[in-house]
Scaffold this active site. Structure first.
Site, PDB file in Angstrom:
ATOM      1  N   HIS A 223       0.830  -1.193   0.067  1.00  0.00           N
ATOM      2  CA  HIS A 223      -0.072   0.019  -0.095  1.00  0.00           C
ATOM      3  C   HIS A 223       0.710   1.370  -0.117  1.00  0.00           C
ATOM      4  CE1 HIS A 223       0.887  -0.853   4.197  1.00  0.00           C
ATOM      5  NE2 HIS A 223       1.172   0.396   4.218  1.00  0.00           N
TER       6      HIS A 223
ATOM      7  N   HIS B  26       5.769   5.393  -1.490  1.00  0.00           N
ATOM      8  CA  HIS B  26       6.417   4.301  -1.605  1.00  0.00           C
ATOM      9  C   HIS B  26       5.757   3.141  -1.178  1.00  0.00           C
ATOM     10  CE1 HIS B  26       7.322   4.886   2.604  1.00  0.00           C
ATOM     11  NE2 HIS B  26       7.512   3.390   2.368  1.00  0.00           N
TER      12      HIS B  26
END
EC number: 3.1.4.58
Length: 212
Positions: A61, A144
């Site tokens: 995620h 990220h």
């Protein structure tokens, strides 16, 4: 009215007796195809560094706001405002790209695409949570996906795996849903397992994230 404890935490009735807090964050999630594409690029690293603590692909995620450990009673009041925010948010075109590490310990892949829109969304989400009276660590947004963590004294594997991802360029996809995620289960020496508490479609979104 606050939701029952079990509905918020996703745990069994017996576990709910003990679960008075839950670790919460708000995030975007890549679609399955984009995650599978990255997993294929990671196969050499999976084989070469099996001792890294690899995150499960279903748990990948992009964190927008990490709220930390909250009383479970603090979670339900966030849901209606977050749902309203999602209805005002247009989908974002993003892609996964490259690789790197934090302090030679945490392996990640980066995010490209509409980063300006992504930062605006994170600002809006964080402001809304604070308006709801929830305090949380104000960490800079560094888009990220966290992929793995090194074990103590074995940072070389993380650095080498990051170098192997340097040329990765994933397909673009449309983030069309805001996820409220909890990680109150699976704590301890093993991996932490995440699960959606709730998710809301963005304005003009069509449910799950879409690829192109």
């Amino acid at each position: 009215m606050n939701e029952p404890l079990e509905a918020v935490t996703g745990t069994s009735a017996d576990e709910c007796v003990r679960a008075t807090t839950t670790r919460v964050f708000l995030a975007l999630a890549p679609p399955d195809g984009a995650k599978e594409e990255l997993a294929r690029a990671l196969r050499p690293a999976y084989d070469a560094y099996p001792h890294l603590r690899w995150n499960r692909i279903e748990d990948w995620h992009i964190t927008l706001a990490f709220l930390g450990e909250l009383p479970v009673t603090a979670v339900p009041p966030l849901m209606s405002p977050l749902a309203a925010l999602a209805t005002r948010q247009a989908p974002l075109r993003l892609a996964l790209h490259g690789g790197g590490h934090f302090d030679e310990r945490v392996l990640w892949t980066g995010v490209t695409g509409d980063l300006e829109g992504l930062h605006r969304l994170a600002i809006d989400v964080r402001a809304l949570v604070r308006e709801c009276g929830v305090a949380f660590p104000d960490r800079p947004l560094r888009p990220h996906l966290t992929l793995a963590r090194s074990r103590r004294g074995d940072q070389a594997a993380t650095v080498e795996a990051a170098a192997g991802l340097a040329g990765f360029a994933g397909r673009s996809w449309e983030a069309g849903r805001l996820h409220l995620v909890g990680s109150n289960i699976g704590r301890g020496p093993g991996p932490i397992h995440y699960r959606d508490i709730e998710a809301w479609d963005f304005r003009g979104g069509a449910g799950p994230e879409k690829e192109r």
